[in-house]
Design an enzyme around this catalytic site. Structure first.
Site, PDB file in Angstrom:
ATOM      1  N   GLU A   1       7.760   4.307  -2.129  1.00 16.02           N
ATOM      2  CA  GLU A   1       8.342   3.124  -2.761  1.00 16.02           C
ATOM      3  C   GLU A   1       9.661   3.505  -3.440  1.00 16.02           C
ATOM      4  OE1 GLU A   1       5.240  -0.076  -3.565  1.00 16.02           O
ATOM      5  OE2 GLU A   1       5.307   1.184  -5.336  1.00 16.02           O
TER       6      GLU A   1
ATOM      7  N   HIS B   1       2.431   4.647  -9.941  1.00  9.17           N
ATOM      8  CA  HIS B   1       3.399   3.597  -9.625  1.00  9.17           C
ATOM      9  C   HIS B   1       4.656   3.797 -10.478  1.00  9.17           C
ATOM     10  CE1 HIS B   1       5.274  -0.350  -9.316  1.00  9.17           C
ATOM     11  NE2 HIS B   1       4.575  -0.505  -8.201  1.00  9.17           N
TER      12      HIS B   1
ATOM     13  N   GLU C   1       6.422   1.863 -12.113  1.00 12.41           N
ATOM     14  CA  GLU C   1       6.402   1.163 -13.410  1.00 12.41           C
ATOM     15  C   GLU C   1       5.571   1.947 -14.432  1.00 12.41           C
ATOM     16  OE1 GLU C   1       5.184  -2.639 -11.888  1.00 12.41           O
ATOM     17  OE2 GLU C   1       7.133  -2.855 -10.907  1.00 12.41           O
TER      18      GLU C   1
ATOM     19  N   GLY D   1      10.752  -4.927  -6.569  1.00 16.19           N
ATOM     20  CA  GLY D   1      10.984  -6.144  -7.350  1.00 16.19           C
ATOM     21  C   GLY D   1      12.435  -6.568  -7.405  1.00 16.19           C
TER      22      GLY D   1
ATOM     23  N   ASN E   1      -0.378  -5.384  -4.877  1.00 12.06           N
ATOM     24  CA  ASN E   1      -0.355  -4.927  -6.267  1.00 12.06           C
ATOM     25  C   ASN E   1       0.050  -6.123  -7.124  1.00 12.06           C
ATOM     26  OD1 ASN E   1       0.102  -3.745  -8.737  1.00 12.06           O
ATOM     27  ND2 ASN E   1       2.008  -2.730  -8.125  1.00 12.06           N
ATOM     28  N   TRP E   2      -0.919  -6.687  -7.816  1.00 10.87           N
ATOM     29  CA  TRP E   2      -0.650  -7.923  -8.578  1.00 10.87           C
ATOM     30  C   TRP E   2       0.031  -7.648  -9.921  1.00 10.87           C
ATOM     31  CZ3 TRP E   2      -5.770 -11.219  -8.034  1.00 10.87           C
ATOM     32  CH2 TRP E   2      -5.958 -11.527  -6.683  1.00 10.87           C
ATOM     33  N   LYS E   3       0.155  -6.388 -10.285  1.00 14.18           N
ATOM     34  CA  LYS E   3       0.765  -6.029 -11.575  1.00 14.18           C
ATOM     35  C   LYS E   3       0.076  -6.813 -12.700  1.00 14.18           C
ATOM     36  CE  LYS E   3       4.927  -5.216  -8.959  1.00 14.18           C
ATOM     37  NZ  LYS E   3       6.243  -4.638  -9.022  1.00 14.18           N
TER      38      LYS E   3
ATOM     39  N   GLY F   1       4.162  -6.019  -3.866  1.00 12.94           N
ATOM     40  CA  GLY F   1       4.092  -6.564  -5.220  1.00 12.94           C
ATOM     41  C   GLY F   1       4.255  -8.071  -5.191  1.00 12.94           C
ATOM     42  N   GLY F   2       5.480  -8.528  -5.465  1.00 11.14           N
ATOM     43  CA  GLY F   2       5.752  -9.961  -5.609  1.00 11.14           C
ATOM     44  C   GLY F   2       5.178 -10.838  -4.508  1.00 11.14           C
TER      45      GLY F   2
ATOM     46  N   SER G   1       9.887  -4.732  -2.028  1.00  4.30           N
ATOM     47  CA  SER G   1      10.383  -6.034  -1.560  1.00  4.30           C
ATOM     48  C   SER G   1       9.979  -6.362  -0.119  1.00  4.30           C
ATOM     49  CB  SER G   1      11.900  -6.127  -1.733  1.00  4.30           C
ATOM     50  OG  SER G   1      12.228  -6.011  -3.116  1.00  4.30           O
TER      51      SER G   1
HETATM   52  C1  PEP Z   1       5.147  -2.724  -5.973  1.00  2.00           C
HETATM   53  O1  PEP Z   1       4.911  -3.192  -7.080  1.00  2.00           O
HETATM   54  O2  PEP Z   1       4.540  -1.719  -5.595  1.00  2.00           O
HETATM   55  C2  PEP Z   1       6.154  -3.362  -5.133  1.00  2.00           C
HETATM   56  C3  PEP Z   1       6.471  -2.802  -3.996  1.00  2.00           C
HETATM   57  O3  PEP Z   1       6.707  -4.528  -5.624  1.00  2.00           O
HETATM   58  P1  PEP Z   1       7.640  -5.561  -4.799  1.00  2.00           P
HETATM   59  O4  PEP Z   1       6.945  -5.810  -3.466  1.00  2.00           O
HETATM   60  O5  PEP Z   1       7.680  -6.795  -5.651  1.00  2.00           O
HETATM   61  O6  PEP Z   1       8.964  -4.935  -4.608  1.00  2.00           O
END
Ligand code: PEP
Length: 253
Positions: A167, A95, A97, A173, A9-11, A234-235, A213
């Site tokens: 999640e 999600h 966010e 994040g 997930n590149w956001k 994500g990251g 994470s």
């Molecule tokens: C996400 O955005 O779904 C996510 C899990 O982010 P991160 O891996 O950065 O915690």
């Protein structure tokens, strides 16, 4: 057997140029990797260019959101028909966010899930508790409500074909990852709920990811859990080396 899905997930990161360059390098890094499914979910602006770069290969494309109507006067929205036409296979829905900053709720997510399925997209439906809910011992209650409302009205076959991403909001994040056994416990709980909703066969088939994470260093242990069928990343999906490292950990897991 459930094939693990590793989805990046590149956001709101990467321009079109950066996105295309990234997937070129990712294809090289993952050539020869078998036994797992990989998807990238760039911002809307980069989807079409990335679709062209991925054409004919085995990395799938996903979007990060969509509206549930096919077309109309909905300024700023993107429809399932549009995503399907350019080659998306997946769409992330609900999600945390989106829930936190854009007011999405389980009822919106349910409408989006139904629209995605109608148009042949595979929803990746995100659920997860906030820190205060975990600390108050409410994790299962919160997750059960989200799963039941977001996936209300779906048949067993529809449930079997979608992806749920557990999640925990406090792990997204933040660098704080759920312990593998805690993530396993919630994923197994979600699978039991889905068995109640759609039958045992649907629950056996549905893929339930973990997200929060995930990094190359913790991926193998998380992905080695029996009810964790891949990760939403994500990251760590923004760098070719770290995303490829997570994918390789899934192959071992
Ligand atoms: C996400 O955005 O779904 C996510 C899990 O982010 P991160 O891996 O950065 O915690």
């Amino acid at each position: 057997m459930r094939i693990p899905l590793l989805a990046g997930n590149w956001k709101m990161y990467k321009t079109v140029t950066e996105a295309v360059e990234f997937v070129r390098r990712l294809k090289e890094a993952l050539s020869g990797v078998r036994g797992v499914e990989v998807a990238v979910c760039p911002p809307f602006t980069a989807l079409y260019a990335v679709a062209r770069e991925l054409a004919g290969g085995n990395i799938a494309l996903g979007a990060q959101n969509m509206y549930w109507v096919e077309e109309g006067a909905y300024t700023g929205e993107v429809s399932p028909v549009m995503l399907k036409e350019i080659g998306c296979r997946y769409v992330i829905l609900g999600h945390s966010e989106r829930r936190q900053y854009f007011g999405e709720n389980d009822e919106n997510v349910n409408a989006k899930v139904k629209a995605a399925l109608k148009h042949g997209l595979v929803p990746i439906v995100c659920v997860g508790e906030r820190l205060e809910e975990r600390e108050a011992g409410q994790t299962e209650e919160v997750i059960a409500g989200q799963v039941r409302r977001s996936l209300a009205g779906l048949s067993g076959a529809e449930l079997a074909g979608l992806v749920v991403a557990y999640e925990p909001v406090w792990a997204i994040g933040t660098g704080r990852t759920a312990l593998p056994e805690d993530a396993q416990q919630v994923n197994a709980f979600i699978r039991r709920l889905l068995a109640e909703m759609g039958g045992r066969e649907a629950a056996r088939q549905v893929r339930i990811q973990y997200g929060g994470s995930v990094k190359p260093e913790n991926a193998a242990e998380l992905l080695g859990q029996p009810d964790i069928d891949g990760a939403l990343v994500g990251g760590a999906s923004l760098k070719v080396d770290s995303f490829a490292g997570i994918v390789r950990a899934a192959v071992r897991g």
